[in-house]
Design a protein around this motif. Sequence first.
Motif, PDB file in Angstrom:
ATOM      1  N   ILE A   9       0.852  -1.143   0.106  1.00 28.07           N
ATOM      2  CA  ILE A   9      -0.095  -0.055   0.059  1.00 28.07           C
ATOM      3  C   ILE A   9       0.877   1.237   0.025  1.00 28.07           C
ATOM      4  O   ILE A   9       1.604   1.410   0.943  1.00 28.07           O
ATOM      5  N   PHE A  10       0.621   2.229  -0.847  1.00 26.98           N
ATOM      6  CA  PHE A  10       1.598   3.321  -1.126  1.00 26.98           C
ATOM      7  C   PHE A  10       0.723   4.541  -0.945  1.00 26.98           C
ATOM      8  O   PHE A  10      -0.344   4.771  -1.392  1.00 26.98           O
ATOM      9  N   LEU A  11       1.151   5.333  -0.056  1.00 28.20           N
ATOM     10  CA  LEU A  11       0.510   6.467   0.370  1.00 28.20           C
ATOM     11  C   LEU A  11       1.032   7.747  -0.255  1.00 28.20           C
ATOM     12  O   LEU A  11       2.413   7.918  -0.171  1.00 28.20           O
ATOM     13  N   VAL A  12       0.297   8.489  -0.978  1.00 25.70           N
ATOM     14  CA  VAL A  12       0.925   9.454  -1.913  1.00 25.70           C
ATOM     15  C   VAL A  12       0.607  11.071  -1.345  1.00 25.70           C
ATOM     16  O   VAL A  12      -0.852  11.145  -1.679  1.00 25.70           O
ATOM     17  N   HIS A  13       1.377  11.869  -0.661  1.00 24.92           N
ATOM     18  CA  HIS A  13       0.895  13.014  -0.494  1.00 24.92           C
ATOM     19  C   HIS A  13       0.523  14.004  -1.549  1.00 24.92           C
ATOM     20  O   HIS A  13       0.792  13.582  -2.981  1.00 24.92           O
ATOM     21  N   GLY A  14       0.113  15.392  -1.326  1.00 26.91           N
ATOM     22  CA  GLY A  14      -0.162  16.221  -2.336  1.00 26.91           C
ATOM     23  C   GLY A  14       0.673  17.343  -2.577  1.00 26.91           C
ATOM     24  O   GLY A  14       1.709  17.298  -2.284  1.00 26.91           O
ATOM     25  N   ASN A  94       3.656 -13.332  -5.719  1.00 25.73           N
ATOM     26  CA  ASN A  94       2.605 -12.330  -6.034  1.00 25.73           C
ATOM     27  C   ASN A  94       2.565 -10.996  -5.339  1.00 25.73           C
ATOM     28  O   ASN A  94       3.031 -10.917  -4.243  1.00 25.73           O
ATOM     29  N   VAL A  95       2.366  -9.847  -6.092  1.00 19.92           N
ATOM     30  CA  VAL A  95       2.407  -8.428  -5.390  1.00 19.92           C
ATOM     31  C   VAL A  95       0.974  -7.886  -5.711  1.00 19.92           C
ATOM     32  O   VAL A  95       0.770  -7.782  -6.789  1.00 19.92           O
ATOM     33  N   THR A  96       0.361  -7.527  -4.502  1.00 19.74           N
ATOM     34  CA  THR A  96      -0.879  -6.769  -4.942  1.00 19.74           C
ATOM     35  C   THR A  96      -0.536  -5.287  -4.335  1.00 19.74           C
ATOM     36  O   THR A  96       0.228  -5.145  -3.730  1.00 19.74           O
ATOM     37  N   LEU A  97      -1.011  -4.407  -5.572  1.00 18.38           N
ATOM     38  CA  LEU A  97      -0.647  -2.772  -5.254  1.00 18.38           C
ATOM     39  C   LEU A  97      -1.951  -1.873  -4.962  1.00 18.38           C
ATOM     40  O   LEU A  97      -2.833  -1.958  -5.910  1.00 18.38           O
ATOM     41  N   SER A  98      -1.724  -1.502  -3.818  1.00 18.63           N
ATOM     42  CA  SER A  98      -3.094  -0.285  -3.695  1.00 18.63           C
ATOM     43  C   SER A  98      -2.261   1.046  -3.692  1.00 18.63           C
ATOM     44  O   SER A  98      -0.971   1.135  -3.071  1.00 18.63           O
ATOM     45  N   ILE A  99      -2.937   2.075  -4.239  1.00 15.07           N
ATOM     46  CA  ILE A  99      -2.124   3.466  -4.067  1.00 15.07           C
ATOM     47  C   ILE A  99      -3.527   4.289  -3.289  1.00 15.07           C
ATOM     48  O   ILE A  99      -4.582   4.075  -3.741  1.00 15.07           O
ATOM     49  N   VAL A 100      -3.062   4.955  -2.335  1.00 13.91           N
ATOM     50  CA  VAL A 100      -4.011   5.860  -1.785  1.00 13.91           C
ATOM     51  C   VAL A 100      -3.211   7.153  -1.985  1.00 13.91           C
ATOM     52  O   VAL A 100      -2.103   7.752  -1.545  1.00 13.91           O
ATOM     53  N   GLY A 101      -4.283   8.206  -2.898  1.00 18.61           N
ATOM     54  CA  GLY A 101      -3.302   9.611  -3.078  1.00 18.61           C
ATOM     55  C   GLY A 101      -4.285  10.622  -2.361  1.00 18.61           C
ATOM     56  O   GLY A 101      -5.599  10.514  -2.594  1.00 18.61           O
ATOM     57  N   GLY A 136       9.636 -13.461 -12.482  1.00 15.73           N
ATOM     58  CA  GLY A 136       8.427 -14.146 -12.616  1.00 15.73           C
ATOM     59  C   GLY A 136       7.318 -13.682 -11.368  1.00 15.73           C
ATOM     60  O   GLY A 136       6.193 -14.371 -11.290  1.00 15.73           O
ATOM     61  N   ILE A 137       7.694 -12.662 -10.961  1.00 17.12           N
ATOM     62  CA  ILE A 137       6.746 -12.123  -9.837  1.00 17.12           C
ATOM     63  C   ILE A 137       5.529 -11.476 -10.630  1.00 17.12           C
ATOM     64  O   ILE A 137       5.495 -10.540 -11.529  1.00 17.12           O
ATOM     65  N   SER A 138       4.251 -11.745 -10.152  1.00 15.99           N
ATOM     66  CA  SER A 138       3.263 -11.096 -10.657  1.00 15.99           C
ATOM     67  C   SER A 138       2.634  -9.989 -10.029  1.00 15.99           C
ATOM     68  O   SER A 138       2.560 -10.179  -8.754  1.00 15.99           O
ATOM     69  N   LEU A 139       2.207  -8.912 -10.639  1.00 14.65           N
ATOM     70  CA  LEU A 139       1.803  -7.899  -9.759  1.00 14.65           C
ATOM     71  C   LEU A 139       0.373  -7.667 -10.289  1.00 14.65           C
ATOM     72  O   LEU A 139      -0.046  -7.645 -11.285  1.00 14.65           O
ATOM     73  N   HIS A 140      -0.448  -7.482  -9.312  1.00 12.55           N
ATOM     74  CA  HIS A 140      -2.030  -7.322  -9.538  1.00 12.55           C
ATOM     75  C   HIS A 140      -2.271  -5.708  -8.737  1.00 12.55           C
ATOM     76  O   HIS A 140      -2.049  -5.658  -7.582  1.00 12.55           O
ATOM     77  N   PHE A 141      -3.222  -5.186  -9.817  1.00 16.62           N
ATOM     78  CA  PHE A 141      -3.695  -3.951  -9.060  1.00 16.62           C
ATOM     79  C   PHE A 141      -4.706  -4.051  -8.087  1.00 16.62           C
ATOM     80  O   PHE A 141      -5.550  -5.009  -8.249  1.00 16.62           O
ATOM     81  N   ASN A 142      -4.819  -3.611  -6.946  1.00 18.42           N
ATOM     82  CA  ASN A 142      -5.753  -4.172  -6.074  1.00 18.42           C
ATOM     83  C   ASN A 142      -6.771  -2.786  -5.629  1.00 18.42           C
ATOM     84  O   ASN A 142      -7.990  -2.709  -6.050  1.00 18.42           O
ATOM     85  N   VAL A 143      -6.503  -1.817  -5.176  1.00 17.92           N
ATOM     86  CA  VAL A 143      -7.178  -0.527  -4.891  1.00 17.92           C
ATOM     87  C   VAL A 143      -6.615   0.859  -5.028  1.00 17.92           C
ATOM     88  O   VAL A 143      -5.363   0.853  -5.106  1.00 17.92           O
ATOM     89  N   PHE A 144      -7.272   1.586  -5.900  1.00 22.15           N
ATOM     90  CA  PHE A 144      -6.660   3.035  -6.057  1.00 22.15           C
ATOM     91  C   PHE A 144      -7.770   3.879  -5.558  1.00 22.15           C
ATOM     92  O   PHE A 144      -9.124   3.912  -5.442  1.00 22.15           O
ATOM     93  N   PHE A 145      -7.427   4.692  -4.665  1.00 24.81           N
ATOM     94  CA  PHE A 145      -8.353   5.582  -3.601  1.00 24.81           C
ATOM     95  C   PHE A 145      -7.586   6.945  -3.577  1.00 24.81           C
ATOM     96  O   PHE A 145      -6.390   7.148  -3.460  1.00 24.81           O
ATOM     97  N   SER A 146      -8.587   7.880  -3.953  1.00 20.09           N
ATOM     98  CA  SER A 146      -7.827   9.438  -3.816  1.00 20.09           C
ATOM     99  C   SER A 146      -8.925   9.992  -2.755  1.00 20.09           C
ATOM    100  O   SER A 146     -10.171   9.958  -2.857  1.00 20.09           O
ATOM    101  N   THR A 147      -8.539  11.158  -2.382  1.00 23.75           N
ATOM    102  CA  THR A 147      -9.193  12.186  -1.483  1.00 23.75           C
ATOM    103  C   THR A 147      -8.745  13.519  -1.892  1.00 23.75           C
ATOM    104  O   THR A 147      -7.575  13.596  -2.144  1.00 23.75           O
TER     105      THR A 147
END
Length: 181
Positions: A9-14, A94-101, A136-147
């Motif tokens: 889960i990556f948290l991205v500031h403004g 496997n890697v699931t990727l979530s981004i909160v911006g 061979g690592i698989s990346l799957h998008f999980n959640v994108f959330f923005s505020t």
Amino acid sequence: SATTTLHAIFLVHGHHGLATDLSYLESSIVSRFTCDSKKEKDQKGFKFLVHSTVCNEHHTYDGIRAGGDRLVQEILHIISSEVDFGSETNVITNVTLSIVGNSLGGLYGRYAIKVLNEQLRDKSCKQSTILKLHDGISLHFNVFFSTATPHLGIASHTFVPLPRAAELTIAKSMGETGNDL
């Protein structure tokens, strides 16, 4: 060796933001899913990682593309570090990727998803939603959330109506990022 899925889960500031801007959200996620101070924990074949991005600290004036590209590099670096750090008994497959911006971070996140999708998609299978990292690592998008993210731009979406000349002046003061918005 057991296989493990990394939930990143990556948290991205403004705009003008710092990684610490989303520290309350980070601590809430960490306390919900983990118990240790490293912000990660192996649990039933899952490993959680919460990361507040630093790549755009003091660099929010050069446009969404530049900030998004820096975010892509940081995401790939952090995930690669975690995958390489995996022990011999728990191999991350496997890697699931979530981004909160937050605010401009939401636009950086949206752009980063586009770039990751273009860079890592298996070109031989157009229908695949799985992206391939190294080894061979698989990346799957999980959640994108923005505020508070200006997905439609900021022109004519102000609390107080501004003359177009004022909008253009403000945009110019924000550098390339203002032009993008």
